[in-house]
Design a protein around this motif. Structure first.
Motif, mmCIF file in Angstrom:
data_model
loop_
_atom_site.group_PDB
_atom_site.id
_atom_site.type_symbol
_atom_site.label_atom_id
_atom_site.label_comp_id
_atom_site.label_asym_id
_atom_site.label_seq_id
_atom_site.Cartn_x
_atom_site.Cartn_y
_atom_site.Cartn_z
ATOM 1 N N UNK A 155 -53.264 10.696 19.771
ATOM 2 C CA UNK A 155 -52.496 9.715 20.543
ATOM 3 C C UNK A 155 -51.161 9.503 19.846
ATOM 4 N N UNK A 156 -50.125 9.274 20.614
ATOM 5 C CA UNK A 156 -48.812 8.970 20.058
ATOM 6 C C UNK A 156 -48.310 7.661 20.652
ATOM 7 N N UNK A 157 -47.449 7.017 19.899
ATOM 8 C CA UNK A 157 -46.931 5.703 20.276
ATOM 9 C C UNK A 157 -48.075 4.763 20.642
ATOM 10 N N UNK A 158 -49.107 4.804 19.785
ATOM 11 C CA UNK A 158 -50.302 3.984 19.957
ATOM 12 C C UNK A 158 -50.830 3.616 18.581
ATOM 13 N N UNK A 159 -51.577 2.531 18.523
ATOM 14 C CA UNK A 159 -52.171 2.094 17.248
ATOM 15 C C UNK A 159 -53.690 2.117 17.303
ATOM 16 N N UNK A 160 -54.270 2.684 18.376
ATOM 17 C CA UNK A 160 -55.720 2.735 18.511
ATOM 18 C C UNK A 160 -56.134 4.040 19.157
ATOM 19 N N UNK A 161 -57.315 4.522 18.753
ATOM 20 C CA UNK A 161 -57.823 5.804 19.251
ATOM 21 C C UNK A 161 -59.337 5.697 19.367
ATOM 22 N N UNK A 162 -59.910 6.062 20.517
ATOM 23 C CA UNK A 162 -61.365 6.071 20.709
ATOM 24 C C UNK A 162 -61.866 7.506 20.596
ATOM 25 N N UNK A 163 -62.781 7.747 19.659
ATOM 26 C CA UNK A 163 -63.286 9.089 19.386
ATOM 27 C C UNK A 163 -64.739 9.187 19.837
ATOM 28 N N UNK A 164 -65.035 10.165 20.690
ATOM 29 C CA UNK A 164 -66.403 10.395 21.149
ATOM 30 C C UNK A 164 -67.257 10.906 20.001
#
Length: 262
Positions: A155-164
């Motif tokens: 993800x870019x220009x984001x501060x959170x990422x959901x990983x499966x």
């Protein structure tokens, strides 16, 4: 007339397959960065830690992390590689956010069945940059490929990422920012910011969709990369005897017998 086929093999012998669960093994603790959890490298094209990471004897996977960021002082790096004990690591996902001369770049690598003990972790690239490097290792992973590339995510220009992930697996996220030290919601691997880049890494054990959040770092460019570390299967053969047939000699367990009932 009814014929009943007794498969003595199934009475005496079964294969039970169990799945190992991924567990934390070690992280970098001997680096030159904050808390020893990362190696900070200033305006170079290589970054090396000779004593920063010591893997346990049961480690089956190591995940390496790199971040770069700049506010116009450097050119974004290319040709990035990483090795553990001189063995090339597999390139995982990378995320780059760039606007003009400002950028943030997060890169992940991994190696299945790595050499255990204290080994050299090293990375190289083109274009001199400030960088932070770190690593984490796990036990109980698959020994063919410890990362499920299908679940690689960025993800870019984001501060959170959901990983499966799966309940017996793990997730690792790596965050780059041209700002300061982030606060993380998952277990921290490293966090740093005195050089041009800022960033951090975190991991989570279990779960089916793990959200990794990095807040409070500011900056104008953010990039996150994440991987799913997968569990390995362990097959165990277990011989069982039916209580009714306990008196029969061992060779009978491979025979088939047909009983005819009038």
């Amino acid at each position: 007339m009814k014929k009943i086929l007794f498969a003595f093999f199934s009475l005496f012998f079964s294969i039970q397959q169990t799945w190992a669960a991924v567990a934390f093994d070690a992280r970098m603790t001997g680096g030159n960065g904050t808390g020893g959890n990362n190696q900070a490298c200033d305006d170079v094209t290589t970054c090396t830690s000779t004593t920063g990471v010591t893997l346990g004897g049961s480690a089956t996977c190591i995940v390496g992390m790199l971040v770069f960021a700049s506010q116009g002082a450097n050119t974004i790096p290319t040709g990035i590689t990483m090795t553990w004990n001189g063995v090339a690591m597999t390139a995982g996902p990378s995320a780059a956010s760039q606007s003009g001369a400002d950028y943030a770049l997060s890169v992940l690598f991994y190696l299945t069945n790595p050499a255990t003990g204290q080994q050299v972790l090293s990375a190289s690239w083109t274009n001199s940059n400030d960088s932070y490097m770190s690593a984490i290792s796990f036990t109980g992973t698959a020994t063919s490929a410890c990362v499920n590339a299908t679940n690689n995510i960025t993800a870019t220009q984001a501060t959170s990422l959901a990983i499966t992930s799966t309940t017996d697996g793990a997730t690792v996220a790596n965050f780059a920012v041209d700002g300061s030290i982030p606060t993380m919601n998952q277990t921290a691997i490293w966090a740093e910011a005195p050089l041009s880049p800022g960033g951090g890494g975190s991991y989570a054990i279990g779960g089916t969709s793990n959200s990794h959040t990095f807040t409070g770092a500011g900056g104008s460019r953010q990039a996150i990369a994440g991987v799913n570390v997968v569990a390995g299967a362990a097959a165990a053969a277990t011989r069982r005897r039916s209580p009714i047939l306990m008196g029969l000699p061992f060779p009978w367990f491979v025979h088939l017998k047909t009983l005819e009932i009038q």
